[in-house]
Write a protein that holds these residues in place. Structure first.
Motif, PDB file in Angstrom:
ATOM      1  N   LEU A   8       0.536  -0.929   0.192  1.00  0.00           N
ATOM      2  CA  LEU A   8       0.016  -0.128  -0.208  1.00  0.00           C
ATOM      3  C   LEU A   8       1.100   1.300   0.131  1.00  0.00           C
ATOM      4  O   LEU A   8       0.918   2.599  -0.417  1.00  0.00           O
ATOM      5  CB  LEU A   8      -0.727   0.193   1.410  1.00  0.00           C
ATOM      6  CG  LEU A   8      -1.889  -1.410   1.350  1.00  0.00           C
ATOM      7  CD1 LEU A   8      -2.592  -1.162   2.940  1.00  0.00           C
ATOM      8  CD2 LEU A   8      -3.065  -1.120  -0.267  1.00  0.00           C
ATOM      9  N   LYS A   9       2.115   1.365   0.635  1.00  0.00           N
ATOM     10  CA  LYS A   9       2.639   2.579   0.742  1.00  0.00           C
ATOM     11  C   LYS A   9       3.843   2.009  -0.378  1.00  0.00           C
ATOM     12  O   LYS A   9       4.727   3.496  -0.423  1.00  0.00           O
ATOM     13  CB  LYS A   9       3.876   2.131   1.734  1.00  0.00           C
ATOM     14  CG  LYS A   9       2.667   2.235   3.129  1.00  0.00           C
ATOM     15  CD  LYS A   9       4.003   2.864   4.877  1.00  0.00           C
ATOM     16  CE  LYS A   9       3.527   2.643   5.857  1.00  0.00           C
ATOM     17  NZ  LYS A   9       3.956   2.830   7.211  1.00  0.00           N
ATOM     18  N   ALA A  10       4.024   1.929  -1.366  1.00  0.00           N
ATOM     19  CA  ALA A  10       5.261   1.372  -2.807  1.00  0.00           C
ATOM     20  C   ALA A  10       4.784   2.545  -3.379  1.00  0.00           C
ATOM     21  O   ALA A  10       3.577   3.191  -3.736  1.00  0.00           O
ATOM     22  CB  ALA A  10       4.592   0.442  -3.112  1.00  0.00           C
ATOM     23  N   GLY A  11       5.912   3.150  -3.924  1.00  0.00           N
ATOM     24  CA  GLY A  11       5.552   4.358  -4.569  1.00  0.00           C
ATOM     25  C   GLY A  11       4.963   5.740  -3.977  1.00  0.00           C
ATOM     26  O   GLY A  11       5.390   6.475  -4.323  1.00  0.00           O
ATOM     27  N   GLY A  12       5.411   5.577  -3.088  1.00  0.00           N
ATOM     28  CA  GLY A  12       5.511   6.595  -1.664  1.00  0.00           C
ATOM     29  C   GLY A  12       3.904   7.011  -1.123  1.00  0.00           C
ATOM     30  O   GLY A  12       3.773   8.361  -1.173  1.00  0.00           O
ATOM     31  N   ASN A  13       3.276   6.341  -1.879  1.00  0.00           N
ATOM     32  CA  ASN A  13       1.831   6.738  -1.383  1.00  0.00           C
ATOM     33  C   ASN A  13       1.454   6.440  -0.215  1.00  0.00           C
ATOM     34  O   ASN A  13       1.843   5.706   0.941  1.00  0.00           O
ATOM     35  CB  ASN A  13       1.120   5.451  -1.910  1.00  0.00           C
ATOM     36  CG  ASN A  13       0.807   5.353  -3.356  1.00  0.00           C
ATOM     37  OD1 ASN A  13       0.724   6.269  -4.025  1.00  0.00           O
ATOM     38  ND2 ASN A  13       0.920   4.222  -4.100  1.00  0.00           N
ATOM     39  N   THR A  14       0.639   7.375   0.435  1.00  0.00           N
ATOM     40  CA  THR A  14      -0.196   8.283   1.506  1.00  0.00           C
ATOM     41  C   THR A  14      -0.727   6.288   2.428  1.00  0.00           C
ATOM     42  O   THR A  14      -1.913   6.277   2.171  1.00  0.00           O
ATOM     43  CB  THR A  14      -0.066   9.130   1.581  1.00  0.00           C
ATOM     44  OG1 THR A  14       0.525  10.144   1.936  1.00  0.00           O
ATOM     45  CG2 THR A  14      -1.050   9.411   4.001  1.00  0.00           C
ATOM     46  N   LEU A  15      -1.460   5.877   3.095  1.00  0.00           N
ATOM     47  CA  LEU A  15      -2.070   5.007   2.949  1.00  0.00           C
ATOM     48  C   LEU A  15      -3.506   5.539   3.584  1.00  0.00           C
ATOM     49  O   LEU A  15      -2.937   6.646   4.265  1.00  0.00           O
ATOM     50  CB  LEU A  15      -1.918   4.370   4.574  1.00  0.00           C
ATOM     51  CG  LEU A  15      -1.229   3.003   5.045  1.00  0.00           C
ATOM     52  CD1 LEU A  15      -0.429   2.954   6.257  1.00  0.00           C
ATOM     53  CD2 LEU A  15      -1.095   2.786   3.813  1.00  0.00           C
ATOM     54  N   THR A  16      -4.976   5.348   3.454  1.00  0.00           N
ATOM     55  CA  THR A  16      -5.515   5.967   3.297  1.00  0.00           C
ATOM     56  C   THR A  16      -6.186   5.745   4.322  1.00  0.00           C
ATOM     57  O   THR A  16      -6.275   5.022   5.147  1.00  0.00           O
ATOM     58  CB  THR A  16      -6.630   6.318   2.213  1.00  0.00           C
ATOM     59  OG1 THR A  16      -7.132   4.537   2.498  1.00  0.00           O
ATOM     60  CG2 THR A  16      -6.226   5.748   0.839  1.00  0.00           C
ATOM     61  N   VAL A  17      -7.460   6.374   4.986  1.00  0.00           N
ATOM     62  CA  VAL A  17      -8.361   5.949   6.189  1.00  0.00           C
ATOM     63  C   VAL A  17      -8.841   4.846   6.503  1.00  0.00           C
ATOM     64  O   VAL A  17      -8.453   4.367   6.832  1.00  0.00           O
ATOM     65  CB  VAL A  17      -8.777   6.740   6.576  1.00  0.00           C
ATOM     66  CG1 VAL A  17     -10.226   7.320   7.646  1.00  0.00           C
ATOM     67  CG2 VAL A  17      -8.802   8.764   6.570  1.00  0.00           C
ATOM     68  N   THR A  18      -8.680   3.941   4.739  1.00  0.00           N
ATOM     69  CA  THR A  18      -9.733   3.431   5.062  1.00  0.00           C
ATOM     70  C   THR A  18      -9.085   1.586   5.282  1.00  0.00           C
ATOM     71  O   THR A  18      -8.436   0.754   5.309  1.00  0.00           O
ATOM     72  CB  THR A  18     -10.357   2.615   3.592  1.00  0.00           C
ATOM     73  OG1 THR A  18     -11.563   3.763   3.059  1.00  0.00           O
ATOM     74  CG2 THR A  18     -10.786   1.450   3.759  1.00  0.00           C
TER      75      THR A  18
END
Length: 799
Positions: A247-257
């Motif tokens: 979910l965090k790959a590529g520098g993504n931020t975790l959503t609330v879900t």
């Protein structure tokens, strides 16, 4: 389910019942007959269904309206069963009918009950513990802040306080239990809502996974989880870690879900591991069966060892059975959910703690267990008998009951083991016998009161003169010896046991016995006063006491009676001194009576002038006194013939002389009394004086024998005027045989004490002929009543 199996058998049995009796045996071919006894236990099944209904209401699975309907049906079954039993023993067909009706109720109950809550509503302590654990986990996992956990904890404490407030009035009722359970459900929902509302941004997923892996390692080391199970959970943690990384790959931020999903995955693993932490294994349905088996064995072992009271064991066993029933309800669909497993585990842990508390509060006793309890009761019985607090009959009865209990235990142990029910039954019997012993024990004597009472009696005896100074000194020495013995008994423990109290009581009883023998007997002042009253009355009647003397003596008697009443006014009893004081006054008055009566000599009752044939006769004294005074005469040969009858003419002659009747103004006018008849003048005198009368035909019948009733009627006419109550005749055994025409006169004679009857003073004998002796005695008593100074003669008089 057991219910479905039972229902299947019941349906088969129903098919058996509805066909004819002749084919009944054939229809039973496909039924497992071994299940029939349980199915036909109508009372047991009805009680179990009642319990199920109550638990379903408390668990929120059954409404009050439905509950009342089921209870009404169960009461109908109960009444129907009672009606069957009233007419004799319950037949197999009646049992079958009742069993089938119970099956229908059971099936309807199963369909009516709603889906079970995740946490049992009746296990309030388990729910409270679970909420506290979840709050702690939420805080430690960072899913809730300190402030949030503090607020929820305060709400939990408020619910607990409400529960404790309800419990002050006794056990929680159904409504209160349901109210507390609903409050806990609301708090649980609030906690869940707050957990779901979290974004998960403040959760350290890496730290949480590390914590869970550490717990897995500890569980594996402690042997509470297998390597395979540990690997499975580690794989789940690795999957969650990989998912987070993805979910965090590529520098993504975790959503609330995403954050909430990862947090819930970790919490599921945490919840699973908590079951093992609480002692649950994961064989089949995790560890619940093993915990139940261990707890059941612990209950049984400690009860057999006598470490529980009957009440404690009953309450703990009832809680164990309740948890087992909850488990059965949970397993209705064949699977225990995680929350159901956690609830059962918490309930069993709570029960285990209750067992610890019960064992801690009970002081171990030597020889505990049934055998030890029996030995204690035997010792208690023997001690009570030795201290004389039980009679021989009571001792034998209670010892027999103990022997019966021992015999019953040996029968129960014939198969080498006692069941819980057998152990509980025997323990209950022993408790009952112990209570009977306590109720049968005579109270121990109060040694202080006993000693004080003896000391007072000694003091009173000395003061009243009934006890000599030497005897008083010896008795006080004995009392001092017993007091010293009591001090010696107390020197070791500072108190007395039952046997020592009984021994000292026997010592005091012995001293009391010696005191009774030493003191002179108390005079009976009541008897002495009665004797004095009689003596004064007889002295007055005999003329040996003057009216003035009699008045003075009776005044003195009244004064003594007044003094006695004053003495008795406080406690309606007399002390020794008071009795002796009254006795001295009565003896002084008695001496005065004797002295005054001795001053008036009376002619002896027996005289030498009595006719020769009356010597030794019962009427000798009467005849002697009258012949001496020429009131009555004999025959020319000097005889009196006392037992011969007497004619009316002879009685007229005696009455004329005895009663001093004046001479008649002329001869008798009766047609059968000639002027030259020897008794003509006497008959004329008594008839003109109104003492005797003739018959309607003008005759007198002078040669007829006179009866005792006729003689009494004539003599009663000479007595002072007045009527007597004829009820006085009831005091005589033959009073009812007195003729009606003579009853008033005979009653008057009886009241005047002129009625002489020998040999039985209680008989009048009115209708027998009077003898010459009878007439002499009756005439003599009449003269005394009329004031003649004659000696008192008692022969033939009613006492």
């Amino acid at each position: 389910m057991r219910f479905k199996a039972r229902l299947a058998v019941s349906v088969a049995l129903l098919s058996t019942v509805i066909v004819s009796v002749n084919s009944a045996q054939a229809q039973l071919g496909g039924i497992d007959l071994s299940q029939l006894p349980a199915l036909l236990d109508v009372e047991g099944r009805r009680v179990q269904l009642e319990k199920t209904v109550n638990e379903a209401v408390l668990a929120g699975r059954l409404s009050s309206v439905d509950s009342e309907a089921f209870k009404k049906e169960l009461n109908r079954i109960k009444d129907l069963e009672a009606g069957y039993r009233a007419s004799g023993k319950l037949s197999i067909w009646q049992k079958t009918r009742l069993s089938l009706e119970l099956d229908v109720i059971s099936a309807n109950l199963e369909r009516t009950m709603g889906t079970r809550k995740e946490v049992g509503l009746t296990d309030l302590a388990g729910k409270e513990t679970e909420l506290a654990s979840r709050l702690s986990a939420a805080l430690s996992s960072g899913r809730l802040t300190n402030l949030e956990v503090s607020g929820l904890s305060q709400e939990l404490d408020a619910i607990k306080n409400k529960e404790n407030l309800y419990k002050q009035g006794g056990a929680l009722n159904n409504t209160q239990t349901l109210e507390i359970a609903l409050d806990l459900d609301k708090l649980s929902s609030k906690l869940e809502a707050q957990l779901k509302a979290r974004t998960g941004a403040d959760v350290n997923y890496s730290a949480r996974r590390g914590e869970l892996r550490t717990r897995l390692k500890d569980l594996l080391t402690a042997g509470r989880i297998s390597q395979t199970e540990a690997d499975t959970y580690n794989q789940e943690l690795n999957r969650i870690e990989s998912r987070e990384a993805s979910l965090k790959a590529g520098g993504n931020t975790l959503t609330v879900t995403d954050q909430l999903s990862l947090a819930l995955d970790l919490e599921r693993v945490n919840s699973a591991l908590e079951r093992y932490t609480a002692g649950v294994t994961s064989v089949g349905l995790p560890g619940i069966d093993a915990m139940q088996t261990a707890l059941e064995k612990r209950l049984s072992d400690n009860q057999a060892a006598g470490k529980f009271t009957v009440q404690q064991y009953g309450e703990l066993k009832q809680e164990f059975d309740r948890i087992a029933q909850v488990e059965n309800n949970y397993r209705a669909d064949g699977v225990l959910s995680d929350s159901e497993t956690l609830t059962l585990s918490s309930s069993l842990d709570a029960l285990n703690r209750k067992i610890d508390t019960a064992l801690a509060t009970n002081t171990p006793q030597p020889g505990a267990g049934l055998a030890g309890r029996q030995a204690e009761l035997v010792k208690k019985l023997d001690g009570a008998k030795a201290s004389q607090r039980l009679s021989d009959v009571q001792y034998q009865d209670l010892r027999g009951k103990l022997d019966q209990t021992s015999a019953r235990e040996r029968l129960y142990r014939a198969d080498g083991v006692l069941t819980d029910a057998e152990t509980l039954s025997l323990a209950s019997e022993l408790d009952t016998i112990s209570g009977q012993i306590d109720r049968s024990l005579a109270p121990l004597p109060d040694l202080g009161s006993t000693r004080a009472a003896i000391e007072k009696r000694v003091q009173d005896g000395l003061a009243s003169g009934r006890l000599s100074p030497a005897a008083e000194s010896e008795l006080r020495s004995d009392l001092s010896r017993v007091v010293q013995l009591e001090s010696a008994f107390k020197s070791g423990t500072g108190s007395l046991n039952d046997e020592q109290v009984a021994h000292l009581a026997r010592e005091y009883t012995a001293i009391g016995g010696r005191l009774d023998k030493t003191m002179t007997a108390l005079p009976d002042v009541t008897v002495k006063r009665t004797d004095l009253e009689r003596k004064i009355t007889e002295g007055e009647a005999a003329g040996v006491l003057t009216a003035g003397q009699v008045s003075d003596m009776r005044r003195e008697l009244s004064r003594i009676a007044s003094v006695e009443a004053s003495f008795r006014s406080s406690d309606n009893s007399l002390s020794d001194w008071e009795v002796m004081t009254l006795n001295r006054d009565l003896e002084r008055l008695d001496s005065d009576v004797v002295r005054l009566m001795a001053a008036h000599s009376v002619t002896p009752a027996a005289t030498v002038n009595a006719p020769f044939d009356t010597k030794g006769h019962w009427a000798e004294s009467y005849v002697g006194q009258l012949t001496q005074r020429s009131i009555i005469g004999g025959f020319p040969d000097g005889s009196f013939k006392p037992d011969d009858g007497i004619t009316r003419a002879q009685f007229a002659a005696i009455a004329m002389k005895a009663l001093n009747v004046p001479a008649a103004s002329g001869p008798a006018t009766f047609r059968d009394v000639a002027p030259t008849y020897w008794a003509n003048k006497a008959i004329a005198a008594v008839s003109q004086a109104g003492l005797v009368t003739g018959f309607p035909d003008g005759s007198f019948k002078p040669e007829d024998k006179i009866t005792r009733a006729q003689a009494l009627v004539i003599l009663a006419k000479a007595l002072p005027t007045g009527l007597a109550d004829t009820s006085i005749l009831n005091s005589y055994q033959d009073g009812s045989s007195v003729p009606a025409w003579a009853a008033p006169s005979v009653a008057k004679a009886a009241k005047a004490r002129i009625l002489v009857s020998y040999p039985d003073p209680s008989a009048i004998r009115p209708n027998v002929n009077a003898t010459r002796a009878d007439v002499a005695a009756l005439t003599y008593q009449t003269l005394i009543n009329l004031g003649q100074k004659l000696p008192m003669i008692k022969v033939g008089l009613e006492k």
